[in-house]
Write a protein that holds these residues in place. Structure first.
Motif, PDB file in Angstrom:
ATOM      1  N   LEU A  62       0.832  -1.213   0.000  1.00  0.00           N
ATOM      2  CA  LEU A  62       0.000   0.000   0.000  1.00  0.00           C
ATOM      3  C   LEU A  62       0.864   1.260   0.000  1.00  0.00           C
ATOM      4  O   LEU A  62       0.551   2.231  -0.686  1.00  0.00           O
ATOM      5  N   LYS A  63       1.942   1.238   0.751  1.00  0.00           N
ATOM      6  CA  LYS A  63       2.836   2.396   0.811  1.00  0.00           C
ATOM      7  C   LYS A  63       3.424   2.681  -0.568  1.00  0.00           C
ATOM      8  O   LYS A  63       3.426   3.834  -1.021  1.00  0.00           O
ATOM      9  N   GLU A  64       3.905   1.638  -1.242  1.00  0.00           N
ATOM     10  CA  GLU A  64       4.464   1.826  -2.583  1.00  0.00           C
ATOM     11  C   GLU A  64       3.408   2.360  -3.544  1.00  0.00           C
ATOM     12  O   GLU A  64       3.669   3.263  -4.336  1.00  0.00           O
ATOM     13  N   GLU A  65       2.209   1.792  -3.452  1.00  0.00           N
ATOM     14  CA  GLU A  65       1.109   2.215  -4.320  1.00  0.00           C
ATOM     15  C   GLU A  65       0.752   3.679  -4.069  1.00  0.00           C
ATOM     16  O   GLU A  65       0.610   4.470  -4.996  1.00  0.00           O
ATOM     17  N   ASP A 119      -5.188   9.157 -12.655  1.00  0.00           N
ATOM     18  CA  ASP A 119      -5.505   7.753 -12.898  1.00  0.00           C
ATOM     19  C   ASP A 119      -4.699   6.919 -11.904  1.00  0.00           C
ATOM     20  O   ASP A 119      -3.615   6.430 -12.226  1.00  0.00           O
ATOM     21  N   PRO A 120      -5.210   6.777 -10.693  1.00  0.00           N
ATOM     22  CA  PRO A 120      -4.418   6.143  -9.641  1.00  0.00           C
ATOM     23  C   PRO A 120      -4.230   4.650  -9.856  1.00  0.00           C
ATOM     24  O   PRO A 120      -5.037   3.986 -10.508  1.00  0.00           O
ATOM     25  N   ILE A 121      -3.145   4.168  -9.273  1.00  0.00           N
ATOM     26  CA  ILE A 121      -2.915   2.729  -9.231  1.00  0.00           C
ATOM     27  C   ILE A 121      -3.811   2.193  -8.128  1.00  0.00           C
ATOM     28  O   ILE A 121      -3.790   2.686  -7.004  1.00  0.00           O
ATOM     29  N   GLN A 122      -4.613   1.210  -8.463  1.00  0.00           N
ATOM     30  CA  GLN A 122      -5.465   0.592  -7.446  1.00  0.00           C
ATOM     31  C   GLN A 122      -5.320  -0.908  -7.566  1.00  0.00           C
ATOM     32  O   GLN A 122      -5.621  -1.477  -8.607  1.00  0.00           O
ATOM     33  N   ASN A 123      -4.832  -1.514  -6.498  1.00  0.00           N
ATOM     34  CA  ASN A 123      -4.781  -2.968  -6.548  1.00  0.00           C
ATOM     35  C   ASN A 123      -5.939  -3.540  -5.742  1.00  0.00           C
ATOM     36  O   ASN A 123      -6.722  -2.812  -5.160  1.00  0.00           O
ATOM     37  N   ASP A 124      -6.007  -4.829  -5.712  1.00  0.00           N
ATOM     38  CA  ASP A 124      -7.162  -5.493  -5.109  1.00  0.00           C
ATOM     39  C   ASP A 124      -7.106  -5.582  -3.588  1.00  0.00           C
ATOM     40  O   ASP A 124      -8.028  -6.091  -2.976  1.00  0.00           O
ATOM     41  N   VAL A 142      -9.662   4.935   6.682  1.00  0.00           N
ATOM     42  CA  VAL A 142      -9.228   5.840   5.615  1.00  0.00           C
ATOM     43  C   VAL A 142      -9.017   5.066   4.316  1.00  0.00           C
ATOM     44  O   VAL A 142      -9.435   5.508   3.244  1.00  0.00           O
ATOM     45  N   LEU A 143      -8.395   3.902   4.420  1.00  0.00           N
ATOM     46  CA  LEU A 143      -8.158   3.080   3.227  1.00  0.00           C
ATOM     47  C   LEU A 143      -9.466   2.600   2.610  1.00  0.00           C
ATOM     48  O   LEU A 143      -9.591   2.511   1.383  1.00  0.00           O
TER      49      LEU A 143
END
Length: 193
Positions: A62-65, A119-124, A142-143
């Motif tokens: 999450l931090k990297e994203e 256009d954010p990076i969003q993973n699952d 928050v997440l």
């Protein structure tokens, strides 16, 4: 070990010492219960340890994203600031009735042809049960709201693009400035960064 306990039981039963046998049986039950409780405690400890390892992995991802998203949004903010700054200067020219050259005017107006979108990076991870591994309740909340914030931002950007496509662009075409503004936009390295 089992045969040792079996011999004790048989000896007590043969000697008709029922009271001692019951005390012995109770002791054996307590010993087995303690063993089971210790095994459960070890299992719980190990499960918690594995969950903490998974939590650290999730937090690192999450931090990297989010760092990547922050970098992107900082760039988009800088682009929008450039658009606002240029538009403000053009409005100041109009308000003060200052004469400026065509080149200066087009150079200042050229950033308005941009439509920077986020256009954010969003993973699952945010949609999966992995988010439950995060122990910090406030961070988890928050997440969980992050996709809502992104959706709201995208809706605002879509409104800006509609406004530009439906009003600004047709007006620039109508007054014959669209082509020149686009040329100035692509000639200015500041716009292309």
């Amino acid at each position: 070990m089992i045969s040792f306990f079996r011999k004790i039981r048989q000896k007590l039963l043969q000697e008709n010492r029922i009271t001692r046998y019951l005390i012995y049986a109770l002791g054996e039950i307590i010993l087995v219960t303690i063993g089971i409780l210790i095994a459960l405690q070890i299992n719980t400890w190990n499960t918690n340890r594995l969950e903490r390892i998974q939590e650290q992995t999730v937090l690192k991802q999450l931090k990297e994203e989010f760092e990547s998203n922050l970098e992107q949004i900082d760039l988009k903010i800088a682009l929008r600031d450039n658009i606002i700054s240029s538009a403000t200067e053009v409005l100041q020219y109009i308000d003060s009735k200052t004469e400026v050259s065509k080149d200066t005017l087009f150079q200042k107006m050229s950033p308005i042809v941009m439509a920077p979108t986020f256009d954010p990076i969003q993973n699952d991870i945010l949609q999966s049960e992995k988010i439950q591994l995060i122990r910090n309740e406030q961070l988890r909340r928050v997440l969980a709201n992050w996709p809502t914030y992104v959706t709201e931002l995208k809706e605002q950007e879509e409104e800006w693009v509609k406004l530009y496509n439906n009003f600004t662009s047709p007006y620039l075409i109508e007054i014959g400035l669209s082509r020149d503004l686009n040329l100035y936009f692509y000639d200015n390295p500041k716009n292309l960064n």
